[in-house]
Write an enzyme that holds these catalytic residues in place. Structure first.
Site, short mmCIF file in Angstrom:
data_model
loop_
_atom_site.label_atom_id
_atom_site.label_comp_id
_atom_site.label_asym_id
_atom_site.label_seq_id
_atom_site.Cartn_x
_atom_site.Cartn_y
_atom_site.Cartn_z
N LYS A 52 0.78 -1.39 -0.01
CA LYS A 52 -0.12 -0.03 0.13
C LYS A 52 0.95 1.31 -0.11
O LYS A 52 0.44 2.21 -0.80
CB LYS A 52 -0.86 0.03 1.31
CG LYS A 52 -2.15 -0.96 0.85
CD LYS A 52 -2.84 -1.36 2.27
CE LYS A 52 -3.93 -2.34 2.15
NZ LYS A 52 -4.34 -3.08 3.42
N GLN A 96 -5.26 -1.98 9.42
CA GLN A 96 -5.10 -3.29 8.98
C GLN A 96 -5.48 -4.36 9.76
O GLN A 96 -5.12 -4.35 10.94
CB GLN A 96 -3.67 -3.43 8.60
CG GLN A 96 -3.22 -4.80 7.86
CD GLN A 96 -3.61 -4.86 6.33
OE1 GLN A 96 -3.67 -3.82 5.84
NE2 GLN A 96 -4.30 -5.95 6.00
N ASP A 119 -11.64 2.06 3.72
CA ASP A 119 -12.05 0.65 3.66
C ASP A 119 -13.54 0.51 3.45
O ASP A 119 -13.73 -0.66 2.86
CB ASP A 119 -11.56 -0.19 4.69
CG ASP A 119 -10.48 -1.12 4.61
OD1 ASP A 119 -10.10 -1.29 3.34
OD2 ASP A 119 -9.71 -1.46 5.41
#
Length: 281
Positions: A52, A96, A119
């Site tokens: 990322k 995460q 997200d």
């Protein structure tokens, strides 16, 4: 033989568009910013986070990484999220997963400001997705929809069968297909006669996490197959949720594993961050 839906090529095209848009924003003094929070030493998570970081650098998005010790408390993590919620340089926040056992994942996801939830997992954003007015769309399902569009698949009136009902892929992609006027059947581990359900599908989206669970012989001639699954078999081999060799002889188009849906997930995270920066102008 089926047309191979090249996720790497589609991702590269979308990333080039993101890079051009980010450059335009920079001229106006706005640099899209993504904060990535990693708690602990999970090897797969560390790989994802480094991917990322590189992806952000490649397209001109500012990336801020927070790597916290595995013993970090829930309160410490919530304090960091509150700080990021109030940081004007940050347009997207990603925590995460998975998180260590001492941290309540739901509490953490709900603490992220919905307008920075890159997200798309916050209940507010899930609700907006369900009613067809999404703010952020979850990255993997968003990537699936872009792949279908780029492949020229019009879902209007099509029979779409989604196998897998996770909050991360199965449920959201089913709602996204509904928004595109498909007739959607959402299947799962308790579905009776899965083979018959899959056999009726014009489009099969497999997101169940079981190696080659969906047999190639189940696929209707000419169907489109999107395989979200990535399963390690043995030391090095990666396979999807669909029996690729047989399915590719029956389908009109199919995603490979690897190189299919995978490259799209991070790409759509970048897209979400860019869209958030544009909304904040």
């Amino acid at each position: 033989m089926a047309k191979i839906i090249d996720g790497k090529a589609i991702a590269a095209k979308i990333r080039a568009e993101i890079s051009a848009e980010a450059a335009k924003l920079k001229e106006q003094g706005i640099v899209p910013g993504l904060a990535v929070v990693l708690v602990g030493e999970d090897p797969a998570s560390k790989v994802y986070v480094s991917m990322k970081e590189k992806a952000c650098a490649d397209v001109g998005i500012f990336s801020d990484e927070y790597k916290l010790a595995a013993e970090t408390s829930e309160e410490e993590l919530l304090t960091l999220i509150d700080k990021l919620n109030n940081d004007p340089k940050i347009h997207g926040i990603l925590v995460q997963l998975p998180l260590p056992k001492q941290i309540n994942t739901e509490r953490v996801l709900e603490a992220i400001a919905p307008e920075k939830d890159a997200d798309g997992f916050h209940p507010y954003n899930v609700g907006r997705l369900v009613i067809g007015k999404p703010l952020f769309q979850p990255c993997t399902p968003y990537g699936v929809m872009v792949m279908l569009k780029e492949t020229g698949v019009d879902l209007t009136g099509k029979e779409v069968v989604v196998v897998g009902r996770s909050n991360i892929v199965g449920k959201p992609v089913a709602f996204m297909c509904l928004q595109q006027n498909a007739t959607v059947t959402l299947c799962h581990s308790k579905t009776r006669d899965l083979a018959a359900k899959v056999g009726q599908a014009d489009v099969v989206i497999a997101a169940v996490g079981v190696p080659e669970m969906i047999k190639g012989a189940w696929i209707k001639e000419g169907a489109v197959v999107i395989d979200v699954g990535v399963n390690r078999v043995g030391e090095k081999k990666l396979v999807g949720d669909v029996e690729y060799a047989v399915a590719s002889e029956r389908a009109s188009a199919i995603t490979p594993v690897p190189g299919g849906v995978g490259p799209m997930t991070i790409t759509m995270l970048l897209q979400n961050t860019l869209e958030s920066a544009k909304r904040g102008m």
